[in-house]
Motif scaffolding. Structure first.
Motif, mmCIF file in Angstrom:
data_model
loop_
_atom_site.group_PDB
_atom_site.id
_atom_site.type_symbol
_atom_site.label_atom_id
_atom_site.label_comp_id
_atom_site.label_asym_id
_atom_site.label_seq_id
_atom_site.Cartn_x
_atom_site.Cartn_y
_atom_site.Cartn_z
ATOM 1 N N PHE A 77 0.824 -1.206 0.000
ATOM 2 C CA PHE A 77 0.000 0.000 0.000
ATOM 3 C C PHE A 77 0.861 1.260 0.000
ATOM 4 O O PHE A 77 0.591 2.209 -0.761
ATOM 5 C CB PHE A 77 -0.927 -0.002 1.214
ATOM 6 N N ILE A 78 1.905 1.293 0.825
ATOM 7 C CA ILE A 78 2.735 2.494 0.934
ATOM 8 C C ILE A 78 3.427 2.827 -0.386
ATOM 9 O O ILE A 78 3.344 3.969 -0.861
ATOM 10 C CB ILE A 78 3.751 2.351 2.089
ATOM 11 N N PRO A 79 4.122 1.875 -1.056
ATOM 12 C CA PRO A 79 4.731 2.217 -2.345
ATOM 13 C C PRO A 79 3.707 2.664 -3.393
ATOM 14 O O PRO A 79 3.944 3.631 -4.120
ATOM 15 C CB PRO A 79 5.422 0.916 -2.769
ATOM 16 N N ALA A 80 2.573 1.964 -3.463
ATOM 17 C CA ALA A 80 1.554 2.331 -4.446
ATOM 18 C C ALA A 80 1.063 3.757 -4.212
ATOM 19 O O ALA A 80 0.885 4.537 -5.159
ATOM 20 C CB ALA A 80 0.386 1.349 -4.390
ATOM 21 N N LEU A 81 0.844 4.104 -2.942
ATOM 22 C CA LEU A 81 0.384 5.452 -2.614
ATOM 23 C C LEU A 81 1.468 6.490 -2.883
ATOM 24 O O LEU A 81 1.200 7.534 -3.494
ATOM 25 C CB LEU A 81 -0.038 5.506 -1.148
ATOM 26 N N VAL A 82 2.690 6.216 -2.458
ATOM 27 C CA VAL A 82 3.781 7.188 -2.607
ATOM 28 C C VAL A 82 4.109 7.439 -4.076
ATOM 29 O O VAL A 82 4.385 8.580 -4.469
ATOM 30 C CB VAL A 82 5.030 6.714 -1.838
ATOM 31 N N PHE A 83 4.075 6.410 -4.907
ATOM 32 C CA PHE A 83 4.330 6.617 -6.335
ATOM 33 C C PHE A 83 3.310 7.585 -6.928
ATOM 34 O O PHE A 83 3.650 8.464 -7.726
ATOM 35 C CB PHE A 83 4.286 5.280 -7.089
ATOM 36 N N GLY A 84 2.045 7.424 -6.542
ATOM 37 C CA GLY A 84 1.024 8.334 -7.031
ATOM 38 C C GLY A 84 1.194 9.734 -6.479
ATOM 39 O O GLY A 84 1.039 10.728 -7.212
ATOM 40 N N VAL A 85 1.514 9.839 -5.192
ATOM 41 C CA VAL A 85 1.755 11.142 -4.575
ATOM 42 C C VAL A 85 2.926 11.849 -5.264
ATOM 43 O O VAL A 85 2.872 13.060 -5.519
ATOM 44 C CB VAL A 85 2.036 10.983 -3.060
ATOM 45 N N ALA A 86 3.972 11.100 -5.570
ATOM 46 C CA ALA A 86 5.137 11.691 -6.254
ATOM 47 C C ALA A 86 4.740 12.249 -7.616
ATOM 48 O O ALA A 86 5.131 13.367 -7.984
ATOM 49 C CB ALA A 86 6.236 10.646 -6.412
ATOM 50 N N PHE A 87 3.924 11.494 -8.357
ATOM 51 C CA PHE A 87 3.519 12.001 -9.668
ATOM 52 C C PHE A 87 2.615 13.216 -9.529
ATOM 53 O O PHE A 87 2.698 14.157 -10.332
ATOM 54 C CB PHE A 87 2.811 10.916 -10.486
ATOM 55 N N GLY A 88 1.745 13.219 -8.522
ATOM 56 C CA GLY A 88 0.905 14.392 -8.291
ATOM 57 C C GLY A 88 1.746 15.633 -8.062
ATOM 58 O O GLY A 88 1.422 16.723 -8.548
ATOM 59 N N ASN A 89 2.847 15.482 -7.337
ATOM 60 C CA ASN A 89 3.733 16.619 -7.096
ATOM 61 C C ASN A 89 4.494 17.034 -8.349
ATOM 62 O O ASN A 89 4.842 18.215 -8.494
ATOM 63 C CB ASN A 89 4.708 16.290 -5.958
ATOM 64 N N LEU A 90 4.752 16.096 -9.237
ATOM 65 C CA LEU A 90 5.377 16.473 -10.511
ATOM 66 C C LEU A 90 4.457 17.402 -11.296
ATOM 67 O O LEU A 90 4.909 18.367 -11.917
ATOM 68 C CB LEU A 90 5.692 15.226 -11.338
ATOM 69 N N LEU A 91 3.159 17.112 -11.278
ATOM 70 C CA LEU A 91 2.211 17.970 -11.990
ATOM 71 C C LEU A 91 2.119 19.361 -11.359
ATOM 72 O O LEU A 91 1.901 20.359 -12.055
ATOM 73 C CB LEU A 91 0.828 17.318 -12.004
ATOM 74 N N LEU A 92 2.293 19.426 -10.046
ATOM 75 C CA LEU A 92 2.245 20.719 -9.362
ATOM 76 C C LEU A 92 3.557 21.482 -9.483
ATOM 77 O O LEU A 92 3.582 22.705 -9.351
ATOM 78 C CB LEU A 92 1.917 20.513 -7.878
ATOM 79 N N GLY A 93 4.637 20.769 -9.745
ATOM 80 C CA GLY A 93 5.971 21.372 -9.775
ATOM 81 C C GLY A 93 6.696 21.088 -8.477
ATOM 82 O O GLY A 93 6.104 21.148 -7.394
ATOM 83 N N VAL A 94 7.964 20.764 -8.579
ATOM 84 C CA VAL A 94 8.766 20.403 -7.413
ATOM 85 C C VAL A 94 9.684 21.576 -7.062
ATOM 86 O O VAL A 94 10.342 22.139 -7.953
ATOM 87 C CB VAL A 94 9.608 19.140 -7.704
ATOM 88 N N PRO A 95 9.773 21.955 -5.787
ATOM 89 C CA PRO A 95 10.588 23.114 -5.399
ATOM 90 C C PRO A 95 12.091 22.794 -5.339
ATOM 91 O O PRO A 95 12.635 22.496 -4.278
ATOM 92 C CB PRO A 95 10.050 23.477 -4.012
ATOM 93 N N TYR A 96 12.738 22.842 -6.480
ATOM 94 C CA TYR A 96 14.183 22.623 -6.512
ATOM 95 C C TYR A 96 14.844 23.709 -7.359
ATOM 96 O O TYR A 96 14.183 24.434 -8.105
ATOM 97 C CB TYR A 96 14.527 21.230 -7.054
ATOM 98 N N HIS A 97 16.147 23.797 -7.221
ATOM 99 C CA HIS A 97 16.922 24.805 -7.952
ATOM 100 C C HIS A 97 18.139 24.145 -8.584
ATOM 101 O O HIS A 97 18.700 23.199 -8.030
ATOM 102 C CB HIS A 97 17.369 25.926 -7.008
ATOM 103 N N ILE A 98 18.536 24.638 -9.739
ATOM 104 C CA ILE A 98 19.766 24.184 -10.402
ATOM 105 C C ILE A 98 20.666 25.391 -10.588
ATOM 106 O O ILE A 98 20.250 26.392 -11.194
ATOM 107 C CB ILE A 98 19.463 23.539 -11.774
ATOM 108 N N ASP A 99 21.897 25.315 -10.062
ATOM 109 C CA ASP A 99 22.802 26.463 -10.194
ATOM 110 C C ASP A 99 23.566 26.400 -11.511
ATOM 111 O O ASP A 99 23.348 25.506 -12.341
ATOM 112 C CB ASP A 99 23.752 26.552 -8.991
ATOM 113 N N ASP A 100 24.464 27.346 -11.704
ATOM 114 C CA ASP A 100 25.196 27.446 -12.966
ATOM 115 C C ASP A 100 26.115 26.254 -13.217
ATOM 116 O O ASP A 100 26.549 26.027 -14.351
ATOM 117 C CB ASP A 100 26.024 28.741 -12.995
#
Length: 379
Positions: free
Chosen positions: A129-152
């Protein structure tokens, strides 16, 4: 080189999609079976019957999971780095949950103790149950955008938190993930078991698919309202992969733009809805084999819908949309993709062949009498 750089980038986007579909149909089914274990099996022997429907396949099915992870690392190394940085605690949660699966399958029936076996049943449930739920939660956050930064220097730094991932939209997508796997598993168990276990499996599988249709539709409406991402200008897709060399903007409903540009892609979400409904009908008509095929196509439709909605984005950045990772600029070198393509052409068909062979050679209904007559040789 067999193909030019741009073509190979597109091919690897498609290949990773194929691997994710394979993972959902096979290992996702195993997760769904473990989630249903306590619901469809009311006695110990019934639960052993359920486990033995996947006993010959569960470890082999994990090849799809491992292969998809390896392909992600090799084809999209920056996505791998950013994902494991941003989703580190979520990934650790998945990893530790997955530990329960091999231990549960192998050790559950070693000791004839109700408490021992009951605890492992809960372990198998959590480990699926946990992996199935977390995989979906992760994809939901991809659609919302993930708060990360890439420097030069192209170093990725995550600037969010684990609990921020558990937002309402992501949880809905996580539940969609769980329900589609449970529905698929219900069709499998209806086909592979008999008597009361098969009846309960059909019932819970149908309920899960009905709930899936509702939540998948809800998620689709929600996606049409949130800010999606779209590329305004892009560097040379044949050139060096540089995620800093493009301009990206956000707009409400932008995730649906690809369906407007390519109307035929509307077939993907339609496939998910129609096959889910068809699986319910076929299950009620006592045609579990056809229902299983329908639920497999439903899973393919969901993965294709997810991929097409985000195309060409793989991991959008909510901090700075311009650095969002796409299939064009977060990939390995031309040579790496080419060598990997040759390996994939050889080994992916081999995986399909031996997986099919295993299912054909070990195909049978698992009955309660079989487990009772082979107590020590069964899971």
């Amino acid at each position: 080189m067999i193909f030019d750089y741009e073509t190979l980038k597109l091919i690897w986007w498609l290949l990773i999609g194929v691997l994710l579909i394979g993972f959902a149909v096979t290992d996702g089914m195993d997760m769904g079976v473990a989630i249903l274990l306590r619901l469809v099996g009311k006695t110990d022997v019934e639960r052993r019957t359920v486990i033995n429907t996947i006993g010959a396949h569960w470890d082999g099915n994990q090849v799809w999971f491992i292969t998809a992870g390896g392909a992600l690392f090799a084809a999209w190394p920056m996505v791998y780095a950013a994902a494991f940085s941003g989703f580190y605690f979520a990934m650790m949660l998945v990893l530790f949950a997955l530990f329960f699966r091999p231990l549960g399958f192998d050790y559950r029936s070693k000791i004839d103790s109700p408490r021992w076996r009951n605890n492992w049943d809960w372990g198998l449930f959590a480990g699926s149950f946990i992996p199935a739920l977390v995989f979906g939660v992760a994809f939901g956050n991809l659609l919302l955008g993930v708060p990360y930064h890439i420097d030069d220097l192209l170093r990725v730094s995550y600037q969010g938190s684990f609990f921020a991932l558990l937002n309402p939209f992501a949880i809905v997508v996580g539940l969609v993930s769980v329900l589609m796997l449970v529905g698929h598993a219900g069709m499998w168990l209806q086909l592979r078991t008999d008597a009361e276990v098969a009846k309960r499996s059909a019932q819970y599988g149908q309920y899960a698919l009905m709930a899936f249709i509702v939540l998948f539709a809800l998620a689709g409406v929600w996606v049409s309202q949130i800010d999606g991402y779209k590329i305004v200008s892009m560097g040379d897709t044949q050139g060096f992969a540089n995620p800093l060399g493009k301009t990206v903007t956000q707009a409400p409903g932008a995730w649906l733009d690809n369906y407007t540009k390519m109307p035929l892609t509307m077939l993907f979400p339609a496939l998910a809805f129609v096959m889910a409904a068809l699986a319910i009908v076929l299950s009620k008509l006592q045609k579990p084999a056809m229902a299983l095929i329908a639920s497999s196509l439903m899973l393919a439709g969901v993965v294709l819908t997810a991929g097409m909605s985000m195309f060409p984005f793989v991991m959008p950045s909510s901090n700075n949309p311009n650095i969002s990772l796409t299939m064009w600029d977060a990939v390995s070198s031309h040579m790496t993709l080419n060598v990997m393509f040759i390996a994939a052409v050889i080994f992916v068909p081999l995986i399909l062949i031996y997986t099919t062979w295993c299912y054909v050679k070990m195909w049978r209904k698992v009955t309660i009498s079989e487990i009772e007559n082979n107590t020590h040789g069964s899971y």
